[in-house]
Design an enzyme around this catalytic site. Structure first.
Site, mmCIF file in Angstrom:
data_model
loop_
_atom_site.group_PDB
_atom_site.id
_atom_site.type_symbol
_atom_site.label_atom_id
_atom_site.label_comp_id
_atom_site.label_asym_id
_atom_site.label_seq_id
_atom_site.Cartn_x
_atom_site.Cartn_y
_atom_site.Cartn_z
ATOM 1 C CG ASN A 196 -1.792 1.208 1.328
ATOM 2 O OD1 ASN A 196 -1.955 1.951 0.360
ATOM 3 N ND2 ASN A 196 -2.364 1.437 2.499
ATOM 4 C CD1 TRP A 197 3.566 1.353 -2.847
ATOM 5 C CD2 TRP A 197 3.384 2.486 -4.768
ATOM 6 N NE1 TRP A 197 4.342 0.716 -3.777
ATOM 7 C CE2 TRP A 197 4.245 1.389 -4.970
ATOM 8 C CE3 TRP A 197 3.111 3.325 -5.837
ATOM 9 C CZ2 TRP A 197 4.850 1.132 -6.201
ATOM 10 C CZ3 TRP A 197 3.701 3.069 -7.059
ATOM 11 C CH2 TRP A 197 4.566 1.993 -7.245
ATOM 12 C CE LYS A 198 -0.023 3.220 4.904
ATOM 13 N NZ LYS A 198 0.245 3.353 6.349
ATOM 14 C CG HIS A 240 -5.466 1.671 5.889
ATOM 15 N ND1 HIS A 240 -4.929 2.655 6.690
ATOM 16 C CD2 HIS A 240 -4.459 0.794 5.635
ATOM 17 C CE1 HIS A 240 -3.651 2.377 6.909
ATOM 18 N NE2 HIS A 240 -3.343 1.255 6.285
ATOM 19 C CD GLU A 243 -2.891 -2.591 7.714
ATOM 20 O OE1 GLU A 243 -1.764 -2.505 7.233
ATOM 21 O OE2 GLU A 243 -3.781 -1.748 7.511
ATOM 22 N N GLY A 279 3.276 1.974 10.810
ATOM 23 C CA GLY A 279 4.189 3.093 10.644
ATOM 24 C C GLY A 279 4.958 3.479 11.889
ATOM 25 C CB SER A 339 6.130 -2.342 11.609
ATOM 26 O OG SER A 339 5.736 -1.044 12.021
ATOM 27 N N GLY A 370 3.148 -1.389 4.208
ATOM 28 C CA GLY A 370 3.098 0.046 3.993
ATOM 29 C C GLY A 370 4.421 0.586 3.499
ATOM 30 N N GLY A 371 5.153 1.255 4.390
ATOM 31 C CA GLY A 371 6.382 1.945 4.006
ATOM 32 C C GLY A 371 7.402 1.085 3.293
#
Length: 243
Positions: A9-11, A96, A165, A171, A204, A225-226
């Site tokens: 997920n690039w957000k 989300h 999640e 994050g 994470s 995510g990141g």
């Protein structure tokens, strides 16, 4: 047999130019990806058409980061299933914790989004999870069960993904212990009553913990995510080997 779904997920990251550079590095890393898993990326809406073009004929599938329950209309800033399908999008993330938090999305709204996705041939990735405060008060299971029961009402469990999640792990660099994540995923499976339900863990996720997470019996993939913004790191995650 449950086929794991590895999703990034690039957000609100990546311009079209950055997406082109990313996929140029990433695609060679999945040239020999095992056939026992799905691989998905959820770019911002502006980069979907770029990735659809560049990933055609590869193992990479596309997801949106949200979807509306109406087919069209006066819904500023929203996007419909048909708009997504026009660009070969196969999945849609709903529920989300960020839109839950920042836009006060309710379980009822999330259910409407998920139903719309499924009715129109998209696979919803329905996110659930508790906050740090809820966990510390011993409310985690109650909160997650409510999200699952209300968010998945009326849905076909064979055509959806649930992503567990824990909000406190998104994050933050904190990762839920693999055994605890597995326990919660097992509870979700029992609440839904479907042994074939695909359940991801998110929070994470990184190259250093993917093998352990994917070695758990009730974890059928990850929502990253990141770490998905780094093509080499996400390539390592995609090519996990169960520990």
């Amino acid at each position: 047999m449950r086929k794991p779904v590895i999703a990034g997920n690039w957000k609100m990251h990546m311009t079209c130019a950055q997406a082109r550079a990313w996929i140029g590095t990433f695609l060679p890393l999945i040239a020999e990806l095992p056939n026992d898993r799905h691989l998905v990326v959820a770019p911002p809406f502006t980069a979907i058409s770029t990735l659809a073009e560049l990933s055609e004929g590869t193992r990479l599938e596309l997801s949106s980061q949200n979807v509306h329950w109406e087919g069209e209309g006066a819904y500023t800033a929203e996007i419909s299933p048909s708009m997504l399908k026009e660009h070969n999008v196969q999945y849609a993330i709903v529920g989300h914790s960020e839109p839950r938090k920042y836009f006060s999305e309710s379980d009822e709204q999330i259910n409407h989004r998920a139903r719309s996705a499924q009715t129109n041939g998209l696979i919803p990735i329905v996110c659930v999870g508790e906050s740090d405060e809820q966990r510390s008060r011993g409310e985690a299971e109650r909160v997650i069960r409510r999200q699952v029961e209300q968010g998945l009402e009326g849905l076909d469990p064979s055509q959806l993904v649930v992503a567990y999640e824990p909000i406190w792990a998104i994050g933050t660099g904190k990762t839920c212990e693999a055994s605890e994540a597995n326990r919660i995923c097992g509870l979700i499976r029992s609440w839904v009553g479907s042994p074939d339900l695909i359940i991801q863990y998110g929070g994470s996720v990184k190259p250093g913990n993917i093998d352990q997470l994917m070695g758990m019996s009730d974890i059928d993939g990850v929502l990253v995510g990141g770490a998905s913004l780094d093509p080499e790191g996400f390539g390592r995650i995609a090519n996990y080997v169960k520990s």
